[in-house]
Scaffold this motif. Structure first.
Motif, PDB file in Angstrom:
ATOM      1  N   ALA A 314       0.824  -1.210   0.000  1.00 40.25           N
ATOM      2  CA  ALA A 314       0.000   0.000   0.000  1.00 40.25           C
ATOM      3  C   ALA A 314       0.861   1.264   0.000  1.00 40.25           C
ATOM      4  CB  ALA A 314      -0.931   0.000   1.207  1.00 40.25           C
ATOM      5  N   SER A 315       2.050   1.189   0.612  1.00 37.84           N
ATOM      6  CA  SER A 315       2.922   2.368   0.654  1.00 37.84           C
ATOM      7  C   SER A 315       3.397   2.779  -0.737  1.00 37.84           C
ATOM      8  CB  SER A 315       4.133   2.093   1.557  1.00 37.84           C
ATOM      9  OG  SER A 315       4.941   1.058   1.019  1.00 37.84           O
ATOM     10  N   GLU A 316       3.325   1.853  -1.699  1.00 36.80           N
ATOM     11  CA  GLU A 316       3.745   2.150  -3.074  1.00 36.80           C
ATOM     12  C   GLU A 316       2.555   2.497  -3.972  1.00 36.80           C
ATOM     13  OE1 GLU A 316       5.419  -1.509  -4.297  1.00 36.80           O
ATOM     14  OE2 GLU A 316       7.097  -1.466  -2.882  1.00 36.80           O
ATOM     15  N   ALA A 317       1.348   2.459  -3.401  1.00 39.59           N
ATOM     16  CA  ALA A 317       0.138   2.534  -4.229  1.00 39.59           C
ATOM     17  C   ALA A 317       0.024   3.828  -5.020  1.00 39.59           C
ATOM     18  CB  ALA A 317      -1.103   2.355  -3.364  1.00 39.59           C
ATOM     19  N   SER A 318       0.573   4.918  -4.501  1.00 35.81           N
ATOM     20  CA  SER A 318       0.432   6.190  -5.203  1.00 35.81           C
ATOM     21  C   SER A 318       1.075   6.153  -6.585  1.00 35.81           C
ATOM     22  CB  SER A 318       1.047   7.325  -4.373  1.00 35.81           C
ATOM     23  OG  SER A 318       2.436   7.096  -4.173  1.00 35.81           O
ATOM     24  N   GLY A 319       2.000   5.210  -6.783  1.00 32.99           N
ATOM     25  CA  GLY A 319       2.673   5.100  -8.072  1.00 32.99           C
ATOM     26  C   GLY A 319       1.880   4.356  -9.126  1.00 32.99           C
ATOM     27  N   TRP A 320       0.827   3.611  -8.709  1.00 35.30           N
ATOM     28  CA  TRP A 320       0.090   2.831  -9.707  1.00 35.30           C
ATOM     29  C   TRP A 320      -1.425   2.846  -9.516  1.00 35.30           C
ATOM     30  CZ3 TRP A 320      -2.701  -1.036  -7.356  1.00 35.30           C
ATOM     31  CH2 TRP A 320      -2.238  -1.481  -6.109  1.00 35.30           C
ATOM     32  N   LEU A 321      -1.907   3.463  -8.427  1.00 39.38           N
ATOM     33  CA  LEU A 321      -3.344   3.458  -8.153  1.00 39.38           C
ATOM     34  C   LEU A 321      -3.889   4.883  -8.134  1.00 39.38           C
ATOM     35  CD1 LEU A 321      -5.865   1.785  -7.360  1.00 39.38           C
ATOM     36  CD2 LEU A 321      -5.214   2.151  -4.968  1.00 39.38           C
ATOM     37  N   ASP A 322      -4.868   5.143  -8.983  1.00 39.98           N
ATOM     38  CA  ASP A 322      -5.535   6.446  -9.047  1.00 39.98           C
ATOM     39  C   ASP A 322      -6.895   6.302  -8.359  1.00 39.98           C
ATOM     40  OD1 ASP A 322      -6.460   8.959  -9.649  1.00 39.98           O
ATOM     41  OD2 ASP A 322      -6.768   8.559 -11.788  1.00 39.98           O
ATOM     42  N   VAL A 323      -7.010   6.873  -7.164  1.00 42.32           N
ATOM     43  CA  VAL A 323      -8.243   6.722  -6.380  1.00 42.32           C
ATOM     44  C   VAL A 323      -9.301   7.694  -6.884  1.00 42.32           C
ATOM     45  CG1 VAL A 323      -9.284   6.826  -4.084  1.00 42.32           C
ATOM     46  CG2 VAL A 323      -6.951   5.946  -4.357  1.00 42.32           C
ATOM     47  N   LYS A 324     -10.445   7.157  -7.292  1.00 45.55           N
ATOM     48  CA  LYS A 324     -11.574   7.952  -7.760  1.00 45.55           C
ATOM     49  C   LYS A 324     -12.664   7.930  -6.692  1.00 45.55           C
ATOM     50  CE  LYS A 324      -9.920   8.518 -12.013  1.00 45.55           C
ATOM     51  NZ  LYS A 324      -9.515   9.833 -12.551  1.00 45.55           N
ATOM     52  N   VAL A 325     -13.029   9.100  -6.173  1.00 47.20           N
ATOM     53  CA  VAL A 325     -14.044   9.193  -5.126  1.00 47.20           C
ATOM     54  C   VAL A 325     -15.355   9.665  -5.746  1.00 47.20           C
ATOM     55  CG1 VAL A 325     -14.668  10.230  -2.919  1.00 47.20           C
ATOM     56  CG2 VAL A 325     -12.276   9.689  -3.401  1.00 47.20           C
ATOM     57  N   HIS A 326     -16.425   8.926  -5.501  1.00 53.14           N
ATOM     58  CA  HIS A 326     -17.751   9.240  -6.037  1.00 53.14           C
ATOM     59  C   HIS A 326     -18.674   9.587  -4.869  1.00 53.14           C
ATOM     60  CE1 HIS A 326     -16.437   7.210  -9.809  1.00 53.14           C
ATOM     61  NE2 HIS A 326     -15.793   6.437  -8.956  1.00 53.14           N
ATOM     62  N   GLN A 327     -19.455  10.608  -5.041  1.00 52.31           N
ATOM     63  CA  GLN A 327     -20.307  11.094  -3.956  1.00 52.31           C
ATOM     64  C   GLN A 327     -21.726  10.523  -4.043  1.00 52.31           C
ATOM     65  OE1 GLN A 327     -19.234  12.901  -1.389  1.00 52.31           O
ATOM     66  NE2 GLN A 327     -17.167  13.089  -2.232  1.00 52.31           N
ATOM     67  N   GLY A 328     -22.200   9.984  -2.918  1.00 55.75           N
ATOM     68  CA  GLY A 328     -23.575   9.509  -2.829  1.00 55.75           C
ATOM     69  C   GLY A 328     -23.722   8.044  -3.168  1.00 55.75           C
ATOM     70  N   LEU A 329     -24.616   7.363  -2.466  1.00 59.97           N
ATOM     71  CA  LEU A 329     -24.804   5.929  -2.652  1.00 59.97           C
ATOM     72  C   LEU A 329     -25.166   5.589  -4.096  1.00 59.97           C
ATOM     73  CD1 LEU A 329     -24.980   3.083  -1.399  1.00 59.97           C
ATOM     74  CD2 LEU A 329     -27.392   3.562  -0.909  1.00 59.97           C
ATOM     75  N   GLU A 330     -25.997   6.400  -4.729  1.00 61.38           N
ATOM     76  CA  GLU A 330     -26.449   6.065  -6.078  1.00 61.38           C
ATOM     77  C   GLU A 330     -25.318   6.104  -7.103  1.00 61.38           C
ATOM     78  OE1 GLU A 330     -30.000   7.474  -7.726  1.00 61.38           O
ATOM     79  OE2 GLU A 330     -31.244   6.778  -6.065  1.00 61.38           O
ATOM     80  N   SER A 331     -24.207   6.769  -6.771  1.00 61.19           N
ATOM     81  CA  SER A 331     -23.063   6.763  -7.690  1.00 61.19           C
ATOM     82  C   SER A 331     -22.472   5.367  -7.817  1.00 61.19           C
ATOM     83  CB  SER A 331     -21.989   7.753  -7.226  1.00 61.19           C
ATOM     84  OG  SER A 331     -21.401   7.336  -6.002  1.00 61.19           O
ATOM     85  N   ALA A 332     -22.787   4.482  -6.853  1.00 59.93           N
ATOM     86  CA  ALA A 332     -22.294   3.109  -6.911  1.00 59.93           C
ATOM     87  C   ALA A 332     -22.892   2.343  -8.082  1.00 59.93           C
ATOM     88  CB  ALA A 332     -22.599   2.379  -5.605  1.00 59.93           C
ATOM     89  N   GLU A 348      -7.298   2.267 -11.672  1.00 58.57           N
ATOM     90  CA  GLU A 348      -8.192   3.102 -10.869  1.00 58.57           C
ATOM     91  C   GLU A 348      -8.775   2.315  -9.702  1.00 58.57           C
ATOM     92  OE1 GLU A 348      -9.775   6.021 -14.483  1.00 58.57           O
ATOM     93  OE2 GLU A 348     -11.103   4.494 -13.650  1.00 58.57           O
ATOM     94  N   GLY A 349      -8.977   3.010  -8.593  1.00 59.95           N
ATOM     95  CA  GLY A 349      -9.637   2.427  -7.438  1.00 59.95           C
ATOM     96  C   GLY A 349     -10.836   3.289  -7.115  1.00 59.95           C
ATOM     97  N   HIS A 350     -12.008   2.688  -7.019  1.00 59.79           N
ATOM     98  CA  HIS A 350     -13.244   3.455  -6.868  1.00 59.79           C
ATOM     99  C   HIS A 350     -13.785   3.376  -5.440  1.00 59.79           C
ATOM    100  CE1 HIS A 350     -13.663   4.251 -11.168  1.00 59.79           C
ATOM    101  NE2 HIS A 350     -13.123   3.060 -11.331  1.00 59.79           N
ATOM    102  N   VAL A 351     -14.082   4.561  -4.898  1.00 61.15           N
ATOM    103  CA  VAL A 351     -14.612   4.674  -3.548  1.00 61.15           C
ATOM    104  C   VAL A 351     -15.922   5.439  -3.612  1.00 61.15           C
ATOM    105  CG1 VAL A 351     -14.278   5.712  -1.265  1.00 61.15           C
ATOM    106  CG2 VAL A 351     -12.353   4.581  -2.433  1.00 61.15           C
ATOM    107  N   ILE A 352     -16.929   4.923  -2.915  1.00 64.72           N
ATOM    108  CA  ILE A 352     -18.218   5.599  -2.796  1.00 64.72           C
ATOM    109  C   ILE A 352     -18.255   6.276  -1.430  1.00 64.72           C
ATOM    110  CG2 ILE A 352     -20.715   5.364  -2.930  1.00 64.72           C
ATOM    111  CD1 ILE A 352     -19.131   4.474  -5.465  1.00 64.72           C
ATOM    112  N   ARG A 353     -18.398   7.571  -1.432  1.00 59.30           N
ATOM    113  CA  ARG A 353     -18.433   8.334  -0.169  1.00 59.30           C
ATOM    114  C   ARG A 353     -19.881   8.766   0.092  1.00 59.30           C
ATOM    115  NH1 ARG A 353     -14.990   9.290   3.445  1.00 59.30           N
ATOM    116  NH2 ARG A 353     -15.301  10.969   4.925  1.00 59.30           N
ATOM    117  N   ILE A 354     -20.385   8.399   1.257  1.00 57.89           N
ATOM    118  CA  ILE A 354     -21.770   8.704   1.608  1.00 57.89           C
ATOM    119  C   ILE A 354     -21.823   9.873   2.581  1.00 57.89           C
ATOM    120  CG2 ILE A 354     -23.903   7.788   2.629  1.00 57.89           C
ATOM    121  CD1 ILE A 354     -23.013   5.020   1.731  1.00 57.89           C
ATOM    122  N   ALA A 355     -20.906   9.909   3.543  1.00 59.83           N
ATOM    123  CA  ALA A 355     -20.925  10.974   4.552  1.00 59.83           C
ATOM    124  C   ALA A 355     -19.600  11.701   4.578  1.00 59.83           C
ATOM    125  CB  ALA A 355     -21.193  10.380   5.915  1.00 59.83           C
TER     126      ALA A 355
END
Length: 355
Positions: A314-332, A348-355
């Motif tokens: 995980a400490s190396e992840a910034s070199g190969w992982l682009d984290v995409k944050v999506h807002q709201g449950l329906e974005s899932a 890409e790594g996808h995260v759904i942010r609710i709060a």
């Protein structure tokens, strides 16, 4: 409470849904999700929901409709449990929904287990929740995206070495561009004295990505299987693509010493009825290796090693992982659809942010 239902027979079909929050019973607590990750791993949960039991974790009360499990962080917003106070933040296994009611049991180390009746016979690793304190959103996102997958990667590497690589001279990793496949390649490559090669299999569009990460001795595409050396081999299959598996078994024949089934992210090409040459594939179940190592090494040691292994990659992840944050449950809905159809970008790594 809003939630996303998934058709248990046609897992690409999703339906936004809303149900009324019920009152808590004594001993229960309500957790409101803050964020969760969506990866190909969640597609595997849906595709194997009946075979392995993932649909059982979060009953919906709706015939034929399930809640796909996800990994994320939630905050306790209401409690009728003695040992858990409001405001506690827990990382763990949640439904694709806004909230979850659990029956918490708190250990002397502070870890929380959901002891609800319907979960007591399910694998313990999925019923455990870890307090995370005041972590940053970025820390939460990286943990949810990588920790479950890299834990599986580490356990696979440990299991292979625990079994002497089954006497093989090469380990072939299917879907090597997946986060679990990538992690396995990296953990296997840490074995400086290894007597085996690591061969990554991936699609042509992801070949350069896997090569750039440098964990494999060679990287081949699925249409280059005939270039794989015919030496004693182990195949670790993350995708469940029946055509690829059949071609690989036919190419290696009796040189295939073990064929491990891990994921079925290519669920639409999964066909267990396909006749294969050589050894019969066997399903790898990570909780079984955890249980074995807890017996071998004593309480806490396998968890410590998994944690250290996670941090190394995980400490190396910034070199190969682009984290995409999506807002709201329906974005899932859109993210899950892309993953289920195989359209997601492995970088890409996808995260759904609710709060």
């Amino acid at each position: 409470m809003h939630r996303i239902l998934v058709d248990q027979q046609k897992i690409t079909k999703t339906t936004p849904d809303e149900v009324a929050d019920r009152a808590l019973e004594p001993g229960e607590a309500r957790l409101a999700l803050e964020s969760f990750a969506l990866t190909a791993n969640n597609v595997t949960y849906a595709a194997s929901g009946f075979a392995i039991g993932y649909w059982k974790f979060f009953p919906t009360g709706v015939e034929g409709q399930g809640l796909v499990p996800v990994w994320g962080v939630a905050k306790l917003v209401e409690s009728r449990a003695d040992d858990l106070t409001e405001g506690t933040r827990l990382y763990g296994f949640y439904p694709m929904a806004e909230s979850l009611i659990i029956t918490p049991e708190v250990s002397s180390r502070g870890n929380v287990t959901d002891v609800a009746a319907h979960r007591k016979d399910l694998p313990a690793v999925y019923n455990s929740y870890i307090p995370v304190g005041d972590t940053t959103p970025e820390q939460d996102h990286l943990r949810a995206l990588l920790q479950p997958l890299l834990a599986t990667s580490y356990l696979l590497a440990d299991w292979l070495e625990d079994n002497g690589i089954f006497g093989a001279e090469q380990v072939i990793v299917g879907s090597a561009s997946s986060k679990t496949g990538l992690g396995l390649c990296k953990y296997l490559a840490e074995n400086a004295g290894r007597g085996f090669r690591i061969v990554g299999l991936t699609s042509s569009r992801n070949k350069a990505f896997v090569e750039r990460l440098g964990a494999c001795d060679s990287v081949l595409t699925y249409d280059e299987i005939d270039r794989i050396a015919k030496v004693p081999s182990v195949y670790v299959d993350m995708a469940g693509n029946a055509e690829v598996k059949a071609a690989l078994h036919a190419h290696l024949k009796d040189q295939m010493k073990h064929s491990a089934a891990v994921g079925i992210s290519h669920w639409d090409r999964f066909n267990p009825a396909v006749e294969l040459e050589g050894v019969k594939p066997q399903f790898f179940f990570a909780p079984a290796q955890i249980a074995k190592r807890r017996e071998d090494w004593g309480p806490g040691e396998i968890d410590r090693r998994i944690g250290e292994a996670f941090m190394r990659v995980a400490s190396e992840a910034s070199g190969w992982l682009d984290v995409k944050v999506h807002q709201g449950l329906e974005s899932a809905l859109e993210v899950y659809a892309a993953l289920a159809s195989g359209q997601a970008n492995p970088q890409e790594g996808h995260v759904i942010r609710i709060a």
